[in-house]
Structures are given as C-alpha cells and as structure tokens.
Design an enzyme around this catalytic site. Sequence first.
Site, PDB file in Angstrom:
ATOM      1  N   HIS A   1     -10.727   0.375  -2.560  1.00 47.60           N
ATOM      2  CA  HIS A   1     -12.065   0.274  -1.970  1.00 47.60           C
ATOM      3  C   HIS A   1     -13.168   0.779  -2.905  1.00 47.60           C
ATOM      4  O   HIS A   1     -12.946   1.711  -3.689  1.00 47.60           O
ATOM      5  CB  HIS A   1     -12.131   1.104  -0.688  1.00 47.60           C
ATOM      6  CG  HIS A   1     -11.193   0.649   0.390  1.00 47.60           C
ATOM      7  ND1 HIS A   1     -11.173  -0.641   0.865  1.00 47.60           N
ATOM      8  CD2 HIS A   1     -10.227   1.325   1.084  1.00 47.60           C
ATOM      9  CE1 HIS A   1     -10.241  -0.736   1.805  1.00 47.60           C
ATOM     10  NE2 HIS A   1      -9.657   0.430   1.957  1.00 47.60           N
TER      11      HIS A   1
ATOM     12  N   HIS B   1     -10.694   6.761   1.670  1.00 45.21           N
ATOM     13  CA  HIS B   1      -9.331   6.716   1.116  1.00 45.21           C
ATOM     14  C   HIS B   1      -9.247   5.603   0.082  1.00 45.21           C
ATOM     15  O   HIS B   1     -10.028   4.644   0.111  1.00 45.21           O
ATOM     16  CB  HIS B   1      -8.317   6.451   2.248  1.00 45.21           C
ATOM     17  CG  HIS B   1      -8.522   5.115   2.902  1.00 45.21           C
ATOM     18  ND1 HIS B   1      -9.462   4.915   3.888  1.00 45.21           N
ATOM     19  CD2 HIS B   1      -7.961   3.909   2.669  1.00 45.21           C
ATOM     20  CE1 HIS B   1      -9.449   3.641   4.252  1.00 45.21           C
ATOM     21  NE2 HIS B   1      -8.561   2.997   3.525  1.00 45.21           N
TER      22      HIS B   1
ATOM     23  N   ASP C   1      -4.610  -0.886  -1.573  1.00 41.61           N
ATOM     24  CA  ASP C   1      -5.926  -0.744  -0.977  1.00 41.61           C
ATOM     25  C   ASP C   1      -6.817  -0.205  -2.104  1.00 41.61           C
ATOM     26  O   ASP C   1      -6.455   0.792  -2.758  1.00 41.61           O
ATOM     27  CB  ASP C   1      -5.792   0.304   0.147  1.00 41.61           C
ATOM     28  CG  ASP C   1      -6.548  -0.045   1.399  1.00 41.61           C
ATOM     29  OD1 ASP C   1      -6.857  -1.218   1.636  1.00 41.61           O
ATOM     30  OD2 ASP C   1      -6.833   0.902   2.177  1.00 41.61           O
TER      31      ASP C   1
ATOM     32  N   ASP D   1       0.776  -1.253   0.000  1.00 40.22           N
ATOM     33  CA  ASP D   1       0.000   0.000   0.000  1.00 40.22           C
ATOM     34  C   ASP D   1       0.812   1.311   0.000  1.00 40.22           C
ATOM     35  O   ASP D   1       0.487   2.244   0.751  1.00 40.22           O
ATOM     36  CB  ASP D   1      -0.963   0.013   1.205  1.00 40.22           C
ATOM     37  CG  ASP D   1      -1.937  -1.158   1.197  1.00 40.22           C
ATOM     38  OD1 ASP D   1      -1.810  -2.043   0.322  1.00 40.22           O
ATOM     39  OD2 ASP D   1      -2.816  -1.210   2.065  1.00 40.22           O
TER      40      ASP D   1
ATOM     41  N   CYS E   1      -2.070  -2.776   7.612  1.00 43.37           N
ATOM     42  CA  CYS E   1      -1.910  -3.718   6.496  1.00 43.37           C
ATOM     43  C   CYS E   1      -0.557  -4.417   6.482  1.00 43.37           C
ATOM     44  O   CYS E   1      -0.474  -5.576   6.086  1.00 43.37           O
ATOM     45  CB  CYS E   1      -2.198  -2.997   5.185  1.00 43.37           C
ATOM     46  SG  CYS E   1      -3.945  -2.548   5.067  1.00 43.37           S
TER      47      CYS E   1
ATOM     48  N   LYS F   1      -6.787  -5.124  -2.962  1.00 41.44           N
ATOM     49  CA  LYS F   1      -7.457  -5.685  -1.781  1.00 41.44           C
ATOM     50  C   LYS F   1      -8.414  -4.668  -1.173  1.00 41.44           C
ATOM     51  O   LYS F   1      -8.345  -3.477  -1.493  1.00 41.44           O
ATOM     52  CB  LYS F   1      -6.423  -6.137  -0.743  1.00 41.44           C
ATOM     53  CG  LYS F   1      -5.583  -4.988  -0.248  1.00 41.44           C
ATOM     54  CD  LYS F   1      -4.556  -5.466   0.749  1.00 41.44           C
ATOM     55  CE  LYS F   1      -3.816  -4.303   1.328  1.00 41.44           C
ATOM     56  NZ  LYS F   1      -4.665  -3.291   1.994  1.00 41.44           N
TER      57      LYS F   1
HETATM   58  C1  VGL Z   1      -4.731   0.655   5.862  1.00 41.21           C
HETATM   59  C2  VGL Z   1      -6.166   1.658   7.358  1.00 41.21           C
HETATM   60  C3  VGL Z   1      -7.193   1.547   6.459  1.00 41.21           C
HETATM   61  C4  VGL Z   1      -3.336   0.202   5.543  1.00 41.21           C
HETATM   62  C5  VGL Z   1      -5.765   0.517   4.970  1.00 41.21           C
HETATM   63  O1  VGL Z   1      -2.969   0.143   4.360  1.00 41.21           O
HETATM   64  O2  VGL Z   1      -2.594  -0.103   6.497  1.00 41.21           O
HETATM   65  N1  VGL Z   1      -4.945   1.223   7.059  1.00 41.21           N
HETATM   66  N2  VGL Z   1      -6.978   0.966   5.270  1.00 41.21           N
HETATM   67 ZN    ZN Z   2      -8.364   0.930   3.625  1.00 42.56          ZN
END
Ligand code: VGL
Ligand code: ZN
Length: 180
Positions: free
Chosen positions: A49, A62, A47, A9, A128, A87
């Site tokens: 979403h 985000h 990430d 990420d 993550c 993901k």
């Molecule tokens: C993450 C919070 C929400 C991460 C992803 O990549 O660690 N943290 N979504």
């Molecule tokens: Zn996230």
Amino acid sequence: MKKALLIVDVQNDFCPGGALAVKDGDKIVSVINGIMDKFDLIISSQDWHPQETVHFEKWPIHCVAGTAGAEFHPDLENNKIDLKLLKGTGNKDDGYSAFEATSASLTGFLHENNIESLYVCGLATDYCVKASAIDAVEQGFHTYVITDAIGAVNAQPGDDEKAIHEMYSKGCLLIESEEI
Ligand code: VGL
Ligand code: ZN
C-alpha cells in the site's frame, strides 16, 4: 493437469507482532514450505500500500510499500517463487484479490503456463484469500483452498468459518496439505 500454488500475503504485518496480525499467522509458513515442491509453478501476492490510501480508513496502517512489515515472513522460502505480485498499490482501492495485482496479470501468467488448477493458501482467510480464491473460480480455474495453510483476521468471531463456507459455496474445493 498442471497446478500452481498461490501464496497470499504471507507478510510480517499479518504475522504475530505485525500491524494487522493474524493469530498464529506464522504457523502456516512451515506448512507452505513443505508443499512447494508439489507444484509446477508458485506465485505470491504481497499487500503493497501507499502511505495514504482509503484502505487505511478501514484498517490500521499495514504493509506500506518498501517497509519491513510488507516483506515476506523471514522463514518463507521465497526464492522458490516464480512470480511475485504486488496489490493494493493504488490509493483508492483495497486490492484484496491477487487477481487485482497491478504489477502483472495473474490470469495471463496462469494461461501462458497452461495452469488449470490453482491452490490457494496464506493470509488472510476472510479477506485476501477469500477474494483471490473466488476470483480464481470466476476465471475458470479448478480452485482449491488449503485449509491448514490459511489464517483469518477474525474481526468478528466466526469470520473464518463464514469465509470458508462462502468460498465453498462459490465453487472452491477444500483440501488439506497432506492430501495434495
Ligand atoms: C488483508 C485486510 C487488509 C489481507 C489486506 O491480506 O487479507 N486484510 N488488507
Ligand atoms: Zn491491506
């Protein structure tokens, strides 16, 4: 022993100026670029979403699929990445771990390529990175967390230290980029 790098990420929204910025999150990019050539394979997670997800009940919006915030940090040498995983793509799950990626199976890819050791870096240490590294141990990989190539959200002060301790106690080994 064949080894792979997992870059978790390293996306604009987790870097300074992003929607869920990690302090100094961008500082790890040059460290990651500098170690890529040491690995047999490189895998990334992003990430990714949907606009509406239960995940956004816990977090600011985000890394919405297809937006600039979900792109890699512009300096990351992402042309060297062999497999790019997405993901958190469902609307009912967090998808913290790269092993929960929906676009391909990380475990399957690592086994097909005879990878025994997985080195984990990226954002964020306390979510993550932690989830991915602990899953890697549980999947039977020799798992290293690169301590100078990670960064934490630190919603509570000290969450980074707690996460590192938890990863270590679950069997992850801690290493600095220079030692690889
Ligand atoms: C993450 C919070 C929400 C991460 C992803 O990549 O660690 N943290 N979504
Ligand atoms: Zn996230």
